[in-house]
Design an enzyme around this catalytic site. Sequence first.
Site, PDB file in Angstrom:
ATOM      1  N   ASP A 128       0.757  -1.387   0.034  1.00  0.00           N
ATOM      2  CA  ASP A 128      -0.033   0.044   0.057  1.00  0.00           C
ATOM      3  C   ASP A 128       0.771   1.275   0.009  1.00  0.00           C
ATOM      4  OD1 ASP A 128      -2.916   1.075   0.388  1.00  0.00           O
ATOM      5  OD2 ASP A 128      -1.458   2.259   2.320  1.00  0.00           O
ATOM      6  N   TYR A 164       2.798  10.028   0.424  1.00  0.00           N
ATOM      7  CA  TYR A 164       3.714   9.612   1.412  1.00  0.00           C
ATOM      8  C   TYR A 164       5.275  10.031   1.064  1.00  0.00           C
ATOM      9  CZ  TYR A 164       0.024   6.449   2.843  1.00  0.00           C
ATOM     10  OH  TYR A 164      -1.382   6.010   3.141  1.00  0.00           O
ATOM     11  N   LYS A 198      -2.737   5.981  -4.383  1.00  0.00           N
ATOM     12  CA  LYS A 198      -3.658   7.194  -4.149  1.00  0.00           C
ATOM     13  C   LYS A 198      -3.445   8.519  -4.648  1.00  0.00           C
ATOM     14  CE  LYS A 198      -3.922   4.762   0.699  1.00  0.00           C
ATOM     15  NZ  LYS A 198      -2.320   4.605   0.886  1.00  0.00           N
ATOM     16  N   HIS A 215      -7.608   9.766  -1.796  1.00  0.00           N
ATOM     17  CA  HIS A 215      -6.746   9.533  -0.704  1.00  0.00           C
ATOM     18  C   HIS A 215      -7.612  10.346   0.676  1.00  0.00           C
ATOM     19  CE1 HIS A 215      -2.524   9.223   1.442  1.00  0.00           C
ATOM     20  NE2 HIS A 215      -3.580   8.955   2.358  1.00  0.00           N
TER      21      HIS A 215
HETATM   22  C1  1BO Z   1      -2.771  11.181   6.184  1.00  0.00           C
HETATM   23  C2  1BO Z   1      -2.283   9.891   5.622  1.00  0.00           C
HETATM   24  C3  1BO Z   1      -3.129   8.877   6.272  1.00  0.00           C
HETATM   25  C4  1BO Z   1      -3.034   7.355   5.911  1.00  0.00           C
HETATM   26  O1  1BO Z   1      -2.876   7.122   4.584  1.00  0.00           O
END
Ligand code: 1BO
Length: 310
Positions: free
Chosen positions: A45, A50, A79, A110
């Site tokens: 994932d 990120y 995402k 996201h």
């Molecule tokens: C702010 C990111 C939360 C997890 O994807």
Amino acid sequence: MANKTFKLNTGQDIPAIGLGTWQSEPGKVREAVVHALKAGYRLIDCAYCYGNEQEVGQGLAEAFAAGIVKREEVFVVTKVWATYTTRCALGLQKSLENLGLEYVDLFLVHWPLLMNPEGNDDRFPKLPNGERDIIRSHNHVDTWKQMEALLATGKTKAIGVSNYSKRYLEQLLPHATVVPAVNQIENHPALPQQEIVDLCKEKGIHIMAYSPLGSTGSPLFTAEPVVKIAEKRGVKPSTVLLSYHIPRGSTVLAKSVTRERIEENLKLIDLDADDMKLLNDWSDKLTREGQLMRFVYPPFGVDFGFPDKS
Ligand code: 1BO
């Protein structure tokens, strides 16, 4: 148990456990991905936001080249970040370039949020006055329509959402030609999100649980019911917390860059009805007492319609 899968509404099989990469330290992600695939993980994932998709891509490339796994054997999720929610095709293209892939298996919105829509690759843009650049009033149904159009490109096999509350899903579903395959949410016994989970089950939307262990030093590890089950079953509290999602029919994301922990996290167990009752009773108690624990705060103070106000 490591090989267990669930069926998505697209007909695809999705692994019951995946490697999470949110907050994975730069410089360690590539090796973590390779090691996870060696250990038996078949779901990775990631997310543009990120900031480590390139490293994930390097890990995947290394695993493919070494013959550890073939592309079609790994379920890759990424995402679209808030800066691309009006430009989903571009958002997907950027993620594919970062990952070095032709397609992903699942592409998620996201957050139902829009930031800096004409902007560049700055993931956390600020206004000239230093405040975060957020546009709160965008139409997230328009974002979903863009996501639906992506299916025809073959660059993603499935589409879904993340961090969608019941309210947001109820706004979206009457307009959806394609029902989201997944809603990825923060989920653990101290934040059961039952309202969302129940609605998703009814609509055929698979739940992916992130932050299943809470945060560093999380009180979940020492919570009485978790410790009690761990002692009874002779496993670590983390195993109980990860395994909790399987009888709920959800996929769980376990984040780690440490070899031992990556392997440990894969050892899910079958929690029985008594174990689940203990955990569910705890969830109910926390809900009644207004003591639910949210470790990932919806960003920037935007009201996403989550029922708990934590
Ligand atoms: C702010 C990111 C939360 C997890 O994807």
